[in-house]
Design an enzyme around this catalytic site. Sequence first.
Site, short mmCIF file in Angstrom:
data_model
loop_
_atom_site.label_atom_id
_atom_site.label_comp_id
_atom_site.label_asym_id
_atom_site.label_seq_id
_atom_site.Cartn_x
_atom_site.Cartn_y
_atom_site.Cartn_z
N ASP A 1 -8.16 4.66 6.20
CA ASP A 1 -6.93 5.11 5.52
C ASP A 1 -6.34 6.31 6.26
OD1 ASP A 1 -4.82 5.28 3.77
OD2 ASP A 1 -5.97 6.07 2.09
N HIS B 1 -0.03 13.74 8.26
CA HIS B 1 1.14 14.48 7.77
C HIS B 1 1.33 15.71 8.64
CE1 HIS B 1 1.60 11.99 4.20
NE2 HIS B 1 0.32 12.15 3.94
N ASP C 1 0.82 -1.21 0.00
CA ASP C 1 0.00 0.00 0.00
C ASP C 1 0.85 1.26 0.00
OD1 ASP C 1 -2.68 1.29 0.26
OD2 ASP C 1 -1.68 2.13 2.01
#
Length: 426
Positions: A306, A310, A151
Site C-alpha cells: 500500500d 505524500h 481503492d
Amino acid sequence: MGIVLANGKLLNGAGELETKELLIEGNRIAAIAEHIDHAGHTVIDLRGQFVSAGLIDVHVHFREPGFEAKETIATGAQAAVRGGYTTVACMPNTRPSIDSVETVRYVRQKAEEAGLARVIPYGAITVRQLGRELTDFAALKEAGIFALTDDGVGVQSTAMMKKAMQEAARHGLSIVAHCEDDELIAPGSALHDGVVAARHGLVGIPSESESIHVGRDILLAERTGVHYHVCHISAKESVRLVRDGKRAGVNVTAEVTPHHLLLCDEDIPDSLDANWKMNPPLRSREDRAALIAGLKDGTIDIIATDHAPHTAEEKANGLERAPFGIVGLETAFPLLYTRFVLTGELTLAELIAKMTVKPAEIFGLPYGRLAAGEIADITVIDLEKEETIDPARFASKGKNTPFAGWRCKGWPTLTMVDGKIVYKAD
C-alpha cells in the site's frame, strides 16, 4: 551471449538454501544449475547472496496522473526496483481516475518509458470512483488493466457492488476492495478507535467499519462467483470473516501490509506524528496478533505495501489534517525479513512465497517463479547486509514512513526485469 548469475543462494524444495548459477538469455531463465559454462557470457559473481523471483506488489499508489508532486510513475518504479519489486499494480485514485481506456494507456506508456519495474494499472470499478456508475469493464480489460477496484474509497452501495461483481465475473476480472463503511466513520477521524485515540481525546475509526464491508462482500462473492480480494486487511473480525469464507468455498483472498504486521496503535508516539497515519489505521495489539496468525495459517494470502507517498508539506499539517498513507516499497523486504524470518516467526520460503508466487497465482500473472523457462524477473538480496532506514535516501518522492531509524538486514542489491538489470546497488 547471456548473463550468468554465479554463486547465488537459491531456495530448494525443502526450503533450504543451495548454491546455484543462473543463465539468463533474452528475457528468460535459460538454465539453473550447480555450474554453467561462463564462456561467451557476462558473469556477475553474487558472492553467496540470495536469489529470488522478482517481488510482486499488487497495491501501490504512483499518483500520476494528477498528483505528480507526491510521486510519478517513473519515481515509483525506481522505488520499486530498489526494493526488489519487479511487478507492481497501481491503484486508480489519480486525477483523472483510471476509469477510461485513455488513462490506462497513459499509465502503461509512462511505465514503458521509465523502463524499470513492470507497472500494471487497476481499473476503477465506478466512474471517478464515485460509486454511482460502473466503468466499461470490457474496454478496460482490452486496454490492459490488472483488476478492478475503487481503492481509496469503499463501494458504499451493496446493490452497486453486487452489480460490479456480476459484471466482473462475466469478464473474468477480479474485484479488489477497500473495505470501509463511511456511515460508521466520523469526519476527521485519523486513528483506530482504541487506547491511543481515547488517551488523546480523538474520535477513532472502528474496526467494524472495515469488517462489515468484508462480510457483505464475501456473501456477494459467494452469490456471483467472482474472485474477491480484500485490500490491506487490518481487523481481527475481518480475518475471521475471510477464514470462514474460505472454509465455505468462496473465492476470497486477502492481503496485509508490512506496517499492519509490525505495528499497532500503541506504538504511535504521543507527538501524533502524521507519518503514523494510514488507512486503515494501525489497530490494536490483538488485531496485529490476528493478522500474523492469519498470514501464517494461509487465511491471509499475500503481503502488499500500500505504498502511498505524500509531500512533506502535506504530512506537516498534523495528524487530523494530513492525508492518510505511508511509503513502503523500499523497506518492505528488510523489515519483514528482520522482524519475522530472523526471529523464527516465518521461514524465508514462507515470506518469499507471500511476496512472489502467491500474488502471481491469485491473479493469474506469468511471473513470480524462479525456474528454467520462466520470465527473468529476478531479485538478488544480501541477507547479511545491515542498514538503517533513512528516508532521505529513498528513490520515492515520498519520505513519509514511521520506520525511519529502524535497523534492518536483508537489502536488495540487484533487480532484473524481463532479463534486463534495472537496479544495482552501489
